[in-house]
Design a protein around this motif. Structure first.
Motif, mmCIF file in Angstrom:
data_model
loop_
_atom_site.group_PDB
_atom_site.id
_atom_site.type_symbol
_atom_site.label_atom_id
_atom_site.label_comp_id
_atom_site.label_asym_id
_atom_site.label_seq_id
_atom_site.Cartn_x
_atom_site.Cartn_y
_atom_site.Cartn_z
ATOM 1 N N HIS A 112 5.616 11.114 -10.797
ATOM 2 C CA HIS A 112 4.831 11.756 -11.847
ATOM 3 C C HIS A 112 5.308 11.384 -13.245
ATOM 4 O O HIS A 112 4.758 11.866 -14.219
ATOM 5 C CB HIS A 112 4.892 13.289 -11.696
ATOM 6 C CG HIS A 112 4.342 13.768 -10.403
ATOM 7 N ND1 HIS A 112 3.025 13.609 -10.047
ATOM 8 C CD2 HIS A 112 4.937 14.381 -9.348
ATOM 9 C CE1 HIS A 112 2.826 14.126 -8.853
ATOM 10 N NE2 HIS A 112 3.993 14.607 -8.379
ATOM 11 N N ARG A 113 6.318 10.573 -13.380
ATOM 12 C CA ARG A 113 6.861 10.239 -14.692
ATOM 13 C C ARG A 113 5.817 9.618 -15.623
ATOM 14 O O ARG A 113 5.700 10.043 -16.770
ATOM 15 C CB ARG A 113 8.070 9.317 -14.549
ATOM 16 C CG ARG A 113 9.316 10.101 -14.194
ATOM 17 C CD ARG A 113 10.490 9.184 -14.036
ATOM 18 N NE ARG A 113 10.341 8.533 -12.737
ATOM 19 C CZ ARG A 113 10.993 7.468 -12.326
ATOM 20 N NH1 ARG A 113 11.863 6.903 -13.106
ATOM 21 N NH2 ARG A 113 10.805 6.955 -11.138
ATOM 22 N N PRO A 114 5.038 8.668 -15.220
ATOM 23 C CA PRO A 114 4.057 8.101 -16.162
ATOM 24 C C PRO A 114 3.025 9.128 -16.614
ATOM 25 O O PRO A 114 2.639 9.164 -17.775
ATOM 26 C CB PRO A 114 3.385 6.975 -15.371
ATOM 27 C CG PRO A 114 4.292 6.664 -14.241
ATOM 28 C CD PRO A 114 5.084 7.896 -13.972
ATOM 29 N N ASP B 11 0.827 -1.216 0.000
ATOM 30 C CA ASP B 11 0.000 0.000 0.000
ATOM 31 C C ASP B 11 0.855 1.259 0.000
ATOM 32 O O ASP B 11 0.564 2.224 -0.716
ATOM 33 C CB ASP B 11 -0.931 -0.005 1.226
ATOM 34 C CG ASP B 11 -2.061 -1.026 1.106
ATOM 35 O OD1 ASP B 11 -2.299 -1.475 -0.041
ATOM 36 O OD2 ASP B 11 -2.673 -1.335 2.128
ATOM 37 N N VAL B 12 1.946 1.261 0.785
ATOM 38 C CA VAL B 12 2.848 2.411 0.836
ATOM 39 C C VAL B 12 3.480 2.615 -0.543
ATOM 40 O O VAL B 12 3.611 3.746 -1.050
ATOM 41 C CB VAL B 12 3.920 2.234 1.927
ATOM 42 C CG1 VAL B 12 5.028 3.260 1.805
ATOM 43 C CG2 VAL B 12 3.285 2.318 3.293
ATOM 44 N N GLY B 13 3.879 1.520 -1.190
ATOM 45 C CA GLY B 13 4.463 1.607 -2.538
ATOM 46 C C GLY B 13 3.469 2.177 -3.538
ATOM 47 O O GLY B 13 3.801 2.988 -4.406
ATOM 48 N N GLU B 14 2.218 1.752 -3.447
ATOM 49 C CA GLU B 14 1.183 2.260 -4.341
ATOM 50 C C GLU B 14 0.915 3.740 -4.091
ATOM 51 O O GLU B 14 0.788 4.531 -5.028
ATOM 52 C CB GLU B 14 -0.116 1.465 -4.118
ATOM 53 C CG GLU B 14 -0.551 0.693 -5.329
ATOM 54 C CD GLU B 14 -1.836 -0.047 -5.061
ATOM 55 O OE1 GLU B 14 -2.896 0.606 -5.089
ATOM 56 O OE2 GLU B 14 -1.740 -1.246 -4.801
ATOM 57 N N ILE B 15 0.834 4.132 -2.842
ATOM 58 C CA ILE B 15 0.620 5.546 -2.488
ATOM 59 C C ILE B 15 1.782 6.391 -2.999
ATOM 60 O O ILE B 15 1.583 7.463 -3.577
ATOM 61 C CB ILE B 15 0.427 5.697 -0.957
ATOM 62 C CG1 ILE B 15 -0.891 5.068 -0.520
ATOM 63 C CG2 ILE B 15 0.480 7.168 -0.566
ATOM 64 C CD1 ILE B 15 -1.080 4.984 0.984
ATOM 65 N N TYR B 16 2.963 5.848 -2.804
ATOM 66 C CA TYR B 16 4.164 6.574 -3.285
ATOM 67 C C TYR B 16 4.108 6.774 -4.799
ATOM 68 O O TYR B 16 4.328 7.858 -5.311
ATOM 69 C CB TYR B 16 5.428 5.821 -2.887
ATOM 70 C CG TYR B 16 6.675 6.386 -3.557
ATOM 71 C CD1 TYR B 16 7.269 7.547 -3.091
ATOM 72 C CD2 TYR B 16 7.224 5.759 -4.674
ATOM 73 C CE1 TYR B 16 8.394 8.066 -3.700
ATOM 74 C CE2 TYR B 16 8.345 6.271 -5.299
ATOM 75 C CZ TYR B 16 8.936 7.430 -4.815
ATOM 76 O OH TYR B 16 10.049 7.946 -5.423
ATOM 77 N N SER B 17 3.803 5.722 -5.516
ATOM 78 C CA SER B 17 3.802 5.825 -6.971
ATOM 79 C C SER B 17 2.696 6.763 -7.460
ATOM 80 O O SER B 17 2.860 7.455 -8.451
ATOM 81 C CB SER B 17 3.686 4.437 -7.618
ATOM 82 O OG SER B 17 2.420 3.869 -7.357
#
Length: 168
Positions: free
Chosen positions: A30-32, A19-25
Motif C-alpha cells: 500500500h506504500r504507493p 502475475d503473483v508479483g503483480e497481485i502482491y503489489s
C-alpha cells in the motif's frame, strides 16, 4: 544446484511469478497508494487554506499587543479608580457602623444603669419596709406584752377580790 539458479527465460513458471508479483503489489503493498494520498492531502491543504492560519495568528498577535498597550492600562486605571471609590465608601460605612455601635452601647448602658437604679431603689424600699415591719412588730409585741401584764394584774386583782368573797 539447480534450485539456486534463476529460472530460464523461456520457462512456463515465469509468467506465473510475474502475475503473483503483480497481485502482491496491488493487494498487499500500500506504500504507493498512501504516498499518493499524502501528496494529494498536502496539495489540497496548501491550496485551500493558503496563508489563512498565518493571517489568523498575525491578527491574534495584533490583538494581544493592542490589549497590552491600550486596553489593559485603561482597565487598570478604571479598576484603581473604582477600588479607591469603593474603599472610600467602605471606610465611610465602617465609620457609620462604629458610630451606631457606640450609640447602641451607650443606650444599653443607660438602660442597664436605669435598671440598676430601679433595683437599688426597690432594695432600699424593701429594706425600709422590712425595718418598718420590724418596728411595727416590736410595737405590737410591746402592746401585747403590756396588755398581757394588765390582764394578769386585772385577773390577779379579781382573784384577790374573789378570794375575799370565798372566805365568807
Amino acid at each position: 544446484d539447480r534450485r539456486r539458479d534463476a529460472p530460464a527465460a523461456g520457462s512456463p513458471i515465469q509468467p506465473i511469478i510475474k502475475d503473483v508479483g503483480e497481485i502482491y503489489s496491488r493487494l498487499l503493498d500500500h506504500r504507493p497508494v498512501i504516498q499518493g494520498e499524502i501528496r494529494y492531502f498536502v496539495k489540497e491543504f496548501e491550496e485551500k487554506r493558503g496563508l489563512r492560519e498565518l493571517r489568523v495568528l498575525e491578527n491574534l498577535k495584533n490583538t494581544i499587543f493592542e490589549t497590552n498597550d491600550r486596553v489593559l492600562p485603561k482597565c487598570e486605571q478604571a479598576m484603581r479608580d473604582n477600588l479607591n471609590e469603593t474603599l472610600r465608601r467602605l471606610q465611610a460605612a465602617n465609620h457609620m457602623m462604629h458610630r451606631l455601635q457606640v450609640k447602641e452601647y451607650e443606650a444599653r448602658k443607660l438602660q442597664a444603669d436605669k435598671v440598676m437604679a430601679r433595683e437599688e431603689k426597690c432594695v432600699a424600699h424593701w429594706e425600709e419596709f422590712m425595718k418598718d415591719q420590724q418596728n411595727k412588730r416590736a410595737e405590737v409585741d410591746e402592746e401585747h406584752r403590756k396588755a398581757m401584764e394588765r390582764l394578769k394584774e386585772q385577773y390577779s386583782e379579781m382573784e384577790k377580790e374573789l378570794a375575799k368573797y370565798v372566805a365568807f
